[in-house]
Scaffold this motif. Structure first.
Motif, PDB file in Angstrom:
ATOM      1  N   MET A   1       0.766  -1.227  -0.010  1.00 14.85           N
ATOM      2  CA  MET A   1      -0.175  -0.001   0.360  1.00 14.85           C
ATOM      3  C   MET A   1       0.824   1.293   0.092  1.00 14.85           C
ATOM      4  SD  MET A   1      -3.214   1.279  -0.012  1.00 14.85           S
ATOM      5  CE  MET A   1      -4.597   0.925   0.576  1.00 14.85           C
ATOM      6  N   ALA A   2       2.144   1.263   0.784  1.00 12.45           N
ATOM      7  CA  ALA A   2       3.275   2.062   0.523  1.00 12.45           C
ATOM      8  C   ALA A   2       3.479   2.649  -0.820  1.00 12.45           C
ATOM      9  CB  ALA A   2       3.994   1.989   1.587  1.00 12.45           C
ATOM     10  N   GLN A   3       3.633   1.823  -1.332  1.00 14.74           N
ATOM     11  CA  GLN A   3       4.253   2.037  -2.619  1.00 14.74           C
ATOM     12  C   GLN A   3       3.033   2.833  -3.562  1.00 14.74           C
ATOM     13  OE1 GLN A   3       7.320   2.083  -3.689  1.00 14.74           O
ATOM     14  NE2 GLN A   3       7.209   1.654  -5.945  1.00 14.74           N
ATOM     15  N   PHE A   4       1.707   2.170  -3.506  1.00 17.38           N
ATOM     16  CA  PHE A   4       0.493   2.586  -4.381  1.00 17.38           C
ATOM     17  C   PHE A   4       0.594   4.306  -3.845  1.00 17.38           C
ATOM     18  CE2 PHE A   4      -3.861   3.818  -3.949  1.00 17.38           C
ATOM     19  CZ  PHE A   4      -3.990   3.731  -5.317  1.00 17.38           C
ATOM     20  N   LEU A   5       0.650   4.496  -2.444  1.00 15.90           N
ATOM     21  CA  LEU A   5       0.412   6.073  -2.243  1.00 15.90           C
ATOM     22  C   LEU A   5       1.353   6.914  -2.629  1.00 15.90           C
ATOM     23  CD1 LEU A   5      -0.877   5.365   1.358  1.00 15.90           C
ATOM     24  CD2 LEU A   5      -2.084   6.110  -0.785  1.00 15.90           C
ATOM     25  N   ALA A   6       2.804   6.286  -2.778  1.00 12.41           N
ATOM     26  CA  ALA A   6       3.860   6.823  -3.175  1.00 12.41           C
ATOM     27  C   ALA A   6       3.812   7.182  -4.845  1.00 12.41           C
ATOM     28  CB  ALA A   6       5.167   6.146  -2.980  1.00 12.41           C
ATOM     29  N   ILE A   7       3.584   6.243  -5.427  1.00  9.57           N
ATOM     30  CA  ILE A   7       3.072   6.549  -7.007  1.00  9.57           C
ATOM     31  C   ILE A   7       1.924   7.465  -7.252  1.00  9.57           C
ATOM     32  CG2 ILE A   7       2.253   5.450  -9.039  1.00  9.57           C
ATOM     33  CD1 ILE A   7       3.997   2.938  -8.175  1.00  9.57           C
ATOM     34  N   LEU A   8       0.843   7.363  -6.414  1.00 14.08           N
ATOM     35  CA  LEU A   8      -0.320   8.183  -6.630  1.00 14.08           C
ATOM     36  C   LEU A   8       0.255   9.719  -6.218  1.00 14.08           C
ATOM     37  CD1 LEU A   8      -3.349   8.327  -7.406  1.00 14.08           C
ATOM     38  CD2 LEU A   8      -3.781   8.059  -4.821  1.00 14.08           C
ATOM     39  N   SER A   9       0.902   9.668  -5.166  1.00 13.23           N
ATOM     40  CA  SER A   9       1.459  11.324  -4.788  1.00 13.23           C
ATOM     41  C   SER A   9       2.237  11.859  -5.873  1.00 13.23           C
ATOM     42  CB  SER A   9       2.243  11.207  -3.497  1.00 13.23           C
ATOM     43  OG  SER A   9       2.723  12.359  -3.002  1.00 13.23           O
ATOM     44  N   LEU A  10       3.277  10.728  -6.176  1.00 14.87           N
ATOM     45  CA  LEU A  10       3.977  11.330  -7.293  1.00 14.87           C
ATOM     46  C   LEU A  10       3.527  11.779  -8.645  1.00 14.87           C
ATOM     47  CD1 LEU A  10       7.023  11.820  -8.396  1.00 14.87           C
ATOM     48  CD2 LEU A  10       7.115   9.385  -8.874  1.00 14.87           C
ATOM     49  N   ILE A  11       2.419  11.030  -9.093  1.00 14.96           N
ATOM     50  CA  ILE A  11       1.688  11.375 -10.213  1.00 14.96           C
ATOM     51  C   ILE A  11       0.662  12.727 -10.157  1.00 14.96           C
ATOM     52  CG2 ILE A  11      -0.376  10.670 -11.620  1.00 14.96           C
ATOM     53  CD1 ILE A  11       0.410   7.773 -11.581  1.00 14.96           C
ATOM     54  N   SER A  12       0.328  12.930  -8.860  1.00 15.53           N
ATOM     55  CA  SER A  12      -0.326  13.904  -8.611  1.00 15.53           C
ATOM     56  C   SER A  12       0.460  15.266  -8.721  1.00 15.53           C
ATOM     57  CB  SER A  12      -0.952  14.074  -7.686  1.00 15.53           C
ATOM     58  OG  SER A  12      -0.343  14.086  -6.128  1.00 15.53           O
ATOM     59  N   LYS A  13       1.882  15.047  -8.227  1.00 13.67           N
ATOM     60  CA  LYS A  13       2.945  15.981  -8.275  1.00 13.67           C
ATOM     61  C   LYS A  13       3.361  16.284  -9.794  1.00 13.67           C
ATOM     62  CE  LYS A  13       4.039  15.334  -3.331  1.00 13.67           C
ATOM     63  NZ  LYS A  13       5.384  15.036  -2.742  1.00 13.67           N
ATOM     64  N   LEU A  14       3.368  15.347 -10.507  1.00 20.36           N
ATOM     65  CA  LEU A  14       3.934  15.379 -11.812  1.00 20.36           C
ATOM     66  C   LEU A  14       2.796  16.012 -12.741  1.00 20.36           C
ATOM     67  CD1 LEU A  14       6.193  12.306 -12.170  1.00 20.36           C
ATOM     68  CD2 LEU A  14       6.884  14.618 -12.162  1.00 20.36           C
ATOM     69  N   PHE A  15       1.526  16.014 -12.469  1.00 20.77           N
ATOM     70  CA  PHE A  15       0.532  16.204 -13.244  1.00 20.77           C
ATOM     71  C   PHE A  15       0.689  17.520 -14.081  1.00 20.77           C
ATOM     72  CE2 PHE A  15      -3.699  17.350 -14.885  1.00 20.77           C
ATOM     73  CZ  PHE A  15      -4.118  16.021 -15.627  1.00 20.77           C
ATOM     74  N   PRO A  16       0.997  18.511 -13.577  1.00 19.76           N
ATOM     75  CA  PRO A  16       1.146  19.687 -14.182  1.00 19.76           C
ATOM     76  C   PRO A  16       2.134  19.617 -15.334  1.00 19.76           C
ATOM     77  CG  PRO A  16       0.742  20.243 -11.899  1.00 19.76           C
ATOM     78  CD  PRO A  16       1.169  18.700 -11.970  1.00 19.76           C
ATOM     79  N   VAL A  17       3.341  18.928 -14.831  1.00 25.01           N
ATOM     80  CA  VAL A  17       4.417  18.844 -15.760  1.00 25.01           C
ATOM     81  C   VAL A  17       4.106  17.993 -17.012  1.00 25.01           C
ATOM     82  CG1 VAL A  17       6.763  17.993 -16.105  1.00 25.01           C
ATOM     83  CG2 VAL A  17       6.142  19.003 -13.833  1.00 25.01           C
ATOM     84  N   ILE A  18       3.275  16.819 -16.777  1.00 25.67           N
ATOM     85  CA  ILE A  18       2.805  16.149 -17.789  1.00 25.67           C
ATOM     86  C   ILE A  18       1.872  16.713 -18.760  1.00 25.67           C
ATOM     87  CG2 ILE A  18       0.973  13.936 -18.233  1.00 25.67           C
ATOM     88  CD1 ILE A  18       2.268  12.922 -15.412  1.00 25.67           C
ATOM     89  N   VAL A  19       1.002  17.805 -18.277  1.00 23.19           N
ATOM     90  CA  VAL A  19       0.165  18.548 -19.142  1.00 23.19           C
ATOM     91  C   VAL A  19       1.050  19.345 -19.948  1.00 23.19           C
ATOM     92  CG1 VAL A  19      -1.430  20.289 -19.028  1.00 23.19           C
ATOM     93  CG2 VAL A  19      -1.660  18.377 -17.736  1.00 23.19           C
TER      94      VAL A  19
END
Length: 89
Positions: A1-19
């Motif tokens: 579960m910790a890995q999932f949360l780490a990935i989800l947090s990272l994706i949310s932080k990267l989202f503006p960069v991805i856009v």
């Protein structure tokens, strides 16, 4: 579960960069039918930047498969809304 949360947090932080990267790649290659090449360019850009950080807890190779559908969704949305104007040449 910790890995999932780490990935989800990272994706949310990267989202503006991805856009912004999606828009940058489309502006650089506004030719229709080049989706695979554009995705490859996007991956190279993000992977290059990501590789310079040593404090990441998620390997890029673990993150990439989760980013691809997000990128595809953004491109589809921008195409259908008319934001991306592609040419045939």
């Amino acid at each position: 579960m910790a890995q999932f949360l780490a990935i989800l947090s990272l994706i949310s932080k990267l989202f503006p960069v991805i856009v912004e990267l999606v828009k940058t790649v489309e502006a650089a290659v506004p030719i229709g039918g080049q989706g695979a090449a554009k995705l490859s360019m996007f991956k190279a850009m993000l992977q290059s930047a990501y590789g310079h950080f040593t404090d990441t807890t998620v390997a890029f190779d673990a993150l990439w498969p989760m980013l691809q559908p997000i990128i595809g969704s953004l491109v589809s949305m921008y195409n259908s809304s008319g934001l991306f104007k592609t040419t045939t040449k």
